[in-house]
Design an enzyme around this catalytic site. Structure first.
Site, PDB file in Angstrom:
ATOM      1  N   ILE A 210       3.293 -57.997  91.410  1.00  0.00           N
ATOM      2  CA  ILE A 210       3.700 -59.352  90.901  1.00  0.00           C
ATOM      3  C   ILE A 210       4.133 -60.356  91.824  1.00  0.00           C
ATOM      4  O   ILE A 210       4.026 -61.536  91.817  1.00  0.00           O
ATOM      5  CB  ILE A 210       4.730 -59.136  89.529  1.00  0.00           C
ATOM      6  CG1 ILE A 210       3.690 -58.211  88.532  1.00  0.00           C
ATOM      7  CG2 ILE A 210       4.843 -60.490  88.931  1.00  0.00           C
ATOM      8  CD1 ILE A 210       4.987 -57.686  87.463  1.00  0.00           C
TER       9      ILE A 210
ATOM     10  N   TYR B 108      15.939 -47.735  83.438  1.00  0.00           N
ATOM     11  CA  TYR B 108      15.143 -49.007  83.952  1.00  0.00           C
ATOM     12  C   TYR B 108      15.497 -49.929  82.910  1.00  0.00           C
ATOM     13  O   TYR B 108      15.998 -51.164  83.207  1.00  0.00           O
ATOM     14  CB  TYR B 108      13.835 -48.599  83.858  1.00  0.00           C
ATOM     15  CG  TYR B 108      12.972 -49.792  84.116  1.00  0.00           C
ATOM     16  CD1 TYR B 108      12.766 -50.275  85.516  1.00  0.00           C
ATOM     17  CD2 TYR B 108      12.363 -50.387  83.152  1.00  0.00           C
ATOM     18  CE1 TYR B 108      11.890 -51.418  85.774  1.00  0.00           C
ATOM     19  CE2 TYR B 108      11.583 -51.711  83.456  1.00  0.00           C
ATOM     20  CZ  TYR B 108      11.461 -52.230  84.650  1.00  0.00           C
ATOM     21  OH  TYR B 108      10.554 -53.164  85.026  1.00  0.00           O
TER      22      TYR B 108
ATOM     23  N   SER C  64      12.446 -57.776  81.674  1.00  0.00           N
ATOM     24  CA  SER C  64      11.246 -57.029  81.242  1.00  0.00           C
ATOM     25  C   SER C  64      11.463 -56.971  79.477  1.00  0.00           C
ATOM     26  O   SER C  64      12.688 -57.096  79.029  1.00  0.00           O
ATOM     27  CB  SER C  64      11.263 -55.489  81.589  1.00  0.00           C
ATOM     28  OG  SER C  64      10.523 -54.791  80.851  1.00  0.00           O
TER      29      SER C  64
HETATM   30  N1  NAP Z   1       4.704 -54.110  86.248  1.00  0.00           N
HETATM   31  C1  NAP Z   1       5.230 -54.320  84.819  1.00  0.00           C
HETATM   32  O1  NAP Z   1       4.416 -53.854  83.987  1.00  0.00           O
HETATM   33  C2  NAP Z   1       6.441 -54.979  84.767  1.00  0.00           C
HETATM   34  C3  NAP Z   1       6.886 -55.246  83.410  1.00  0.00           C
HETATM   35  C4  NAP Z   1       8.009 -55.940  83.008  1.00  0.00           C
HETATM   36  C5  NAP Z   1       8.697 -56.163  84.250  1.00  0.00           C
HETATM   37  N2  NAP Z   1       8.547 -56.132  85.650  1.00  0.00           N
HETATM   38  C6  NAP Z   1       9.339 -56.361  86.722  1.00  0.00           C
HETATM   39  O2  NAP Z   1       8.568 -57.080  87.621  1.00  0.00           O
HETATM   40  C7  NAP Z   1       9.163 -57.033  88.973  1.00  0.00           C
HETATM   41  C8  NAP Z   1       8.174 -56.816  90.239  1.00  0.00           C
HETATM   42  O3  NAP Z   1       7.366 -55.414  89.597  1.00  0.00           O
HETATM   43  P1  NAP Z   1       5.920 -54.916  90.208  1.00  0.00           P
HETATM   44  O4  NAP Z   1       5.306 -54.672  88.724  1.00  0.00           O
HETATM   45  O5  NAP Z   1       5.415 -56.077  90.942  1.00  0.00           O
HETATM   46  O6  NAP Z   1       6.354 -53.586  90.960  1.00  0.00           O
HETATM   47  P2  NAP Z   1       5.860 -53.214  92.468  1.00  0.00           P
HETATM   48  O7  NAP Z   1       4.502 -53.722  92.688  1.00  0.00           O
HETATM   49  O8  NAP Z   1       6.489 -51.820  92.765  1.00  0.00           O
HETATM   50  O9  NAP Z   1       6.784 -54.313  93.376  1.00  0.00           O
HETATM   51  C9  NAP Z   1       8.343 -54.190  93.288  1.00  0.00           C
HETATM   52  C10 NAP Z   1       8.608 -54.757  94.874  1.00  0.00           C
HETATM   53  O10 NAP Z   1      10.158 -54.608  94.560  1.00  0.00           O
HETATM   54  C11 NAP Z   1      10.302 -54.116  96.008  1.00  0.00           C
HETATM   55  N3  NAP Z   1      11.510 -53.180  96.396  1.00  0.00           N
HETATM   56  C12 NAP Z   1      11.773 -52.010  95.755  1.00  0.00           C
HETATM   57  N4  NAP Z   1      12.972 -51.364  96.225  1.00  0.00           N
HETATM   58  C13 NAP Z   1      13.431 -52.225  96.919  1.00  0.00           C
HETATM   59  C14 NAP Z   1      14.777 -52.333  97.493  1.00  0.00           C
HETATM   60  N5  NAP Z   1      15.393 -51.291  97.725  1.00  0.00           N
HETATM   61  N6  NAP Z   1      15.036 -53.433  98.288  1.00  0.00           N
HETATM   62  C15 NAP Z   1      14.211 -54.455  98.289  1.00  0.00           C
HETATM   63  N7  NAP Z   1      12.965 -54.682  97.759  1.00  0.00           N
HETATM   64  C16 NAP Z   1      12.751 -53.575  96.954  1.00  0.00           C
HETATM   65  C17 NAP Z   1       9.103 -53.148  96.550  1.00  0.00           C
HETATM   66  O11 NAP Z   1       9.229 -53.120  97.904  1.00  0.00           O
HETATM   67  P3  NAP Z   1       8.562 -51.754  98.696  1.00  0.00           P
HETATM   68  O12 NAP Z   1       6.963 -52.283  98.549  1.00  0.00           O
HETATM   69  O13 NAP Z   1       9.193 -51.887 100.017  1.00  0.00           O
HETATM   70  O14 NAP Z   1       8.629 -50.592  97.684  1.00  0.00           O
HETATM   71  C18 NAP Z   1       8.335 -54.282  96.030  1.00  0.00           C
HETATM   72  O15 NAP Z   1       7.820 -55.353  96.800  1.00  0.00           O
HETATM   73  C19 NAP Z   1      10.247 -56.017  88.943  1.00  0.00           C
HETATM   74  O16 NAP Z   1      11.487 -56.601  88.581  1.00  0.00           O
HETATM   75  C20 NAP Z   1       9.784 -55.127  87.606  1.00  0.00           C
HETATM   76  O17 NAP Z   1      10.959 -54.708  86.967  1.00  0.00           O
HETATM   77  C21 NAP Z   1       7.132 -55.187  85.873  1.00  0.00           C
END
Ligand code: NAP
Length: 339
Positions: free
Chosen positions: A40, A208, A170
């Site tokens: 995202i 989480y 979330s």
């Molecule tokens: N996907 C869903 O259904 C969903 C639903 C509700 C909320 N969210 C929220 O949306 C946001 C984005 O998530 P996403 O779904 O896009 O997941 P994602 O594709 O896994 O992206 C997560 C990002 O966070 C980074 N990250 C992880 N650990 C880190 C650290 N220690 N320091 C700095 N950066 C770090 C990751 O970097 P790396 O690539 O290096 O790991 C990646 O760039 C999150 O806050 C998640 O909780 C997602």
């Protein structure tokens, strides 16, 4: 997601919401987004790039990841003013160094998006000794925002603008509360992080959720303490296909796979909800809200109750105490801006 009624409401709202893309001219503005190399966050960074900000700060776990993300953003949008910065939210030193660097290089910061997070089913401690999801999803972003407040406040004042601090939370905050034994304990953060508390069920299901409840608590505190020219806002991006659940296995993984097949947004669609929180609506209507499917949504009862408010105050004080030990600048920032 054990409550079937809540789950049905959630899936209905996701199915009924078709997120439109907000577009604004960001000429002259500086935008920063964490977790900008994947899912995202990457899609949101690309959308910001199409709006011509003076600077787009692409924050990733390493400079290599940030640079690779920028190369792709440039290739897909033609935007040339993206800049890489490295930040490991699981390492307080990295957050401090980031703030030092930002203070030297950023003249202004108009939109800060705290997007990065992880979801895992393993109990792993960070190098600072905190359970990883607690630090990466909650403590790290809170410290990051606090250390950047002087720049954000200066921006709003000197340029007569309203700056937004956007925290990606979330829908899971509606499904459960922090457990009573943690709320009743002498130090909530230490309990949340402890091996005894973090059973397989807590790490697999609740942690989480707890980490995202803490995100909303952060927005509540910033809203209460900061002046009106700063707009803190939390949002849910909906249920999206991304790398987030890559470490989740077993029954939970199968459940998520079914949800992906039935209701999920793409990461690009989810990113539109970030853009909405960062840009849309009147500031006074957005300030301090939780945007769920694009609309301000009342927080769950467990957060609004007297106990919920007491828990929020206690966690905030514990965070400030911890952060003051981690970085000398925090005390001054608290005295100057957060009293
Ligand atoms: N996907 C869903 O259904 C969903 C639903 C509700 C909320 N969210 C929220 O949306 C946001 C984005 O998530 P996403 O779904 O896009 O997941 P994602 O594709 O896994 O992206 C997560 C990002 O966070 C980074 N990250 C992880 N650990 C880190 C650290 N220690 N320091 C700095 N950066 C770090 C990751 O970097 P790396 O690539 O290096 O790991 C990646 O760039 C999150 O806050 C998640 O909780 C997602």
């Amino acid at each position: 997601m054990s409550n079937p009624n809540l789950y049905a409401t959630f899936t209905d709202r996701q199915k009924q919401t078709s997120p439109s893309l907000v577009h604004e001219d960001l000429t002259g503005k500086t935008v920063m987004i964490t977790g900008a190399n994947s899912g995202i966050g990457f899609e949101a960074a690309k959308h910001f790039a199409t709006m011509n900000p003076a600077r787009l700060i692409v924050v990733c776990r390493s400079m290599e990841k940030a640079q690779a993300s920028i190369t792709q953003i440039e290739a897909e949008t033609g935007y040339k003013n993206a800049e890489p910065m490295a930040l490991d939210l699981g390492d307080f030193n990295s957050i401090s160094e980031f703030a030092t660097q930002a203070n030297k290089t950023l003249e202004r910061l108009d939109i800060l998006v705290e997007n990065a997070a992880i979801a895992t089913t393993e109990y792993v401690l960070t190098r600072d000794g905190w359970e990883t999801m607690l630090q990466v999803n909650s403590l790290g972003p809170a410290l990051h925002v606090i250390l950047l407040l002087p720049i954000i406040l200066r921006t709003a004042k000197q340029h007569s603008v309203v700056s937004r601090v956007v925290i990606v939370s979330s829908e899971v905050i509606f499904f459960a509360n922090i457990r009573p034994e943690a709320i009743a304990s002498p130090n909530i953060l230490e309990t949340l992080s402890s091996k005894e508390y973090c059973t397989a069920e807590v790490i697999g299901e609740s942690r989480y959720t707890e980490s995202k409840i803490l995100n909303n608590m952060l927005v509540n505190k910033l809203t209460a303490l900061l002046p009106l020219n700063i707009v803190p806002v939390a949002l849910s991006p909906g249920f999206c296909i991304s790398g987030l659940r890559r470490n989740i296995q077993g029954e939970a993984a199968e459940r998520y796979k079914r949800m992906e097949d039935q209701i999920a947004y793409t990461s690009e669609e989810g990113s539109r909800l970030i853009l909405h929180a960062a840009l849309a609506g009147r500031n006074e209507e957005i300030r301090g809200t939780f945007l769920s499917y694009l609309k301000p949504h009342e927080l769950p009862d467990h957060m609004l109750s007297e106990e919920g408010k007491r828990t929020e105050d206690k966690i905030w004080n514990e965070m400030l105490e911890l952060f003051s030990q981690v970085d000398d600048r925090v005390r001054d920032i608290v005295v100057e801006y957060l009293k």
